[in-house]
Write a protein that holds these residues in place. Structure first.
Motif, short mmCIF file in Angstrom:
data_model
loop_
_atom_site.label_atom_id
_atom_site.label_comp_id
_atom_site.label_asym_id
_atom_site.label_seq_id
_atom_site.Cartn_x
_atom_site.Cartn_y
_atom_site.Cartn_z
N ARG A 168 -5.47 1.91 3.94
CA ARG A 168 -5.59 2.77 2.78
C ARG A 168 -4.64 2.32 1.67
NH1 ARG A 168 -7.67 7.25 0.77
NH2 ARG A 168 -6.39 8.71 -0.42
N GLY A 169 -5.22 2.03 0.52
CA GLY A 169 -4.40 1.61 -0.60
C GLY A 169 -5.19 1.65 -1.89
N TYR A 170 -4.61 1.06 -2.92
CA TYR A 170 -5.25 0.98 -4.23
C TYR A 170 -5.48 -0.49 -4.60
CZ TYR A 170 -4.25 5.91 -5.29
OH TYR A 170 -4.22 7.29 -5.28
N ARG A 200 -9.06 3.02 -6.10
CA ARG A 200 -8.90 2.89 -4.66
C ARG A 200 -9.54 1.60 -4.13
NH1 ARG A 200 -5.06 5.06 -1.60
NH2 ARG A 200 -4.69 7.24 -2.17
N ASN A 223 0.34 3.95 -2.86
CA ASN A 223 0.00 5.33 -2.51
C ASN A 223 1.13 6.29 -2.87
OD1 ASN A 223 -2.32 4.25 -1.37
ND2 ASN A 223 -1.62 4.45 0.74
N ASP A 241 0.63 9.95 2.41
CA ASP A 241 -0.59 9.17 2.18
C ASP A 241 -0.40 7.81 2.84
OD1 ASP A 241 -3.14 8.63 1.31
OD2 ASP A 241 -2.61 8.31 -0.79
N THR A 268 2.04 6.61 -6.77
CA THR A 268 0.97 7.38 -7.40
C THR A 268 1.13 8.86 -7.11
OG1 THR A 268 -0.59 5.53 -7.34
CG2 THR A 268 -1.53 7.74 -7.50
N ASN A 284 0.82 -1.21 0.00
CA ASN A 284 0.00 0.00 0.00
C ASN A 284 0.85 1.27 0.00
OD1 ASN A 284 -2.45 -1.35 -0.07
ND2 ASN A 284 -2.56 -1.55 2.15
N THR A 285 2.00 1.23 0.65
CA THR A 285 2.88 2.40 0.62
C THR A 285 3.45 2.61 -0.78
OG1 THR A 285 3.46 2.12 2.96
CG2 THR A 285 4.91 3.50 1.64
#
Length: 399
Positions: free
Chosen positions: A388-390, A381, A250, A283, A253, A246-247
């Motif tokens: 939190r991630g994509y 997303r 985020n 983020d 991006t 996720n890092t």
């Protein structure tokens, strides 16, 4: 203290939570919402001190907490029972002491060169494609390969481990639908049996890997029990894999949407090891962390009694202007390591050194092998607020 409107399930909030979080933070040091027992804490200093407050903890009372767990999801809660994230002293102290030697800096740094080599090799294969998935084709196989190597499990099992991890972490959202909870429970059961199988193998034939080291770890004639080993291995894989992927999603991006910052990396102005700190801050992969009040205490100016529950809004704290200059500015050279991405206090992420090695290798390889990287579609997303991630980030290279 007034109640406010804050809906973590709102798709617009999930897509871009920062305008809402910024407004809430500047108006409310803390707030409550209708229908929720949580006291939300918004500001960096309060979050940081709250994470270190020993009157707060992840577990209010083991027996009481077990009684509140839905019995339908027994396999999941059995895995969580001995997770480092869920324990308090003295269990947490004993378990962390037994695990921590594996994450000493000198041990982790040995992975830096192999990590960079593998990440670069992956990208060499991907760079000539018209487009590829930053997550599915790069970040996920990179992360899982390192983790399986570290644990000493077959790389061919990686895809299944990732699936179990993705399914389990849905249980950490504030409101998980029954269908997703059932899937997470099944994944936890299968994952636990997988780890138990490999524990038996390592006991019979130990090798130079983390699982073998944990099986044999001993302090004052104490060893990790099988249940503790299962929980520890699963949380290390889940937390390490999800946070890294996720890092990368985020952060890269954000970089590709701020080309001037990407240029600072590709022209050598900012080292990748410095850049990863801003990826973690700007983020963050974790936006909320809960604590129980174990004994009466004060949090962010509020007097709280035993049994209350607090939710620290990491994403809000990471953009607090009281702590960070121009916090909404994405500055890849900021290099501030004192962010909240790894938590604080006794629950500070034990795998933080490993995460930094992985992220530095991933970012450095992207900069060196694919300096002309661009987004080829708008990223999609993941529909969750806490993690939190994509789901998808499609990229390509320009000529």
């Amino acid at each position: 203290m007034s109640k406010v409107v804050f809906d973590p399930s709102d798709p617009d909030l999930i897509e871009d939570p920062y305008p809402t979080l910024n407004a809430l933070r500047e108006e409310h040091r803390t707030f409550r919402t209708d229908g929720s027992p949580l006291l939300f804490v918004t500001r960096f200093a309060d979050i940081s001190s709250g994470l270190k407050n020993r009157s707060l903890g992840r577990v209010q009372d083991v027996e009481m907490q077990a009684a509140t767990h839905d019995p339908r999801w027994r396999s999941f809660w059995e895995v969580e029972r001995w997770s480092l994230l869920e324990l308090e002293p003295p269990d947490h102290t004993r378990l962390r002491r037994l695990v921590s030697h594996a994450f000493l800096s000198r041990n982790v740094q040995k992975l830096a060169a192999p990590a960079l080599e593998y990440a670069s090799a992956l990208l060499q294969e991907l760079r000539n494609r018209k487009s590829f998935g930053l997550l599915g084709d790069f970040a996920k196989p990179f992360s899982i390969s390192l983790i399986t190597s570290l644990l000493g499990t077959p790389k061919s099992d990686g895809e299944e481990l990732v699936r179990w991890s993705n399914e389990m972490v849905r249980m950490y959202e504030l409101d998980t639908p029954d269908a997703e909870a059932a899937t997470a429970n099944n994944a936890a059961g299968a994952f636990a049996e997988y780890v138990r199988h490999h524990i038996r193998l390592k006991r019979a034939n130990p090798s130079d890997d983390l699982l073998s080291a944990l099986v044999s770890a001993e302090i004052n004639r104490e060893h990790l029990t099988e249940a503790e080993l299962v929980s520890t291995m699963i949380v290390l894989l889940n937390a390490g894999h999800e946070a890294t992927v996720n890092t990368v999603g985020n952060g890269v991006t954000a970089l590709l949407k701020h080309p001037a910052q990407w240029d600072r990396l590709t022209n050598g102005q900012v080292p990748a090891s410095v850049g990863v700190e801003e990826l973690l801050r700007f983020d963050a992969p974790l936006h909320l962390f809960e604590r129980w009040v174990l004994q009466d205490t004060e949090v962010a100016g509020q007097e709280l009694t035993t049994g209350a529950k607090v939710a620290f809004l990491f994403g809000s704290g990471q953009r607090d202007p009281r702590r960070f200059e121009n916090p909404d500015t994405f500055d890849i050279g900021r290099g501030d390591t004192r962010h909240l991405a790894f938590g604080a206090g006794i629950h500070h992420c034990i795998g933080a050194p490993l995460a930094r090695v992985e992220l530095t290798a991933a970012l450095q390889s992207l900069v060196f092998v694919t300096p002309n990287l661009v987004l080829t579609a708008e990223p999609i997303r993941t529909p969750g607020f806490v993690i939190r991630g994509y789901d998808e980030v499609v990229v390509g290279t320009t000529s």
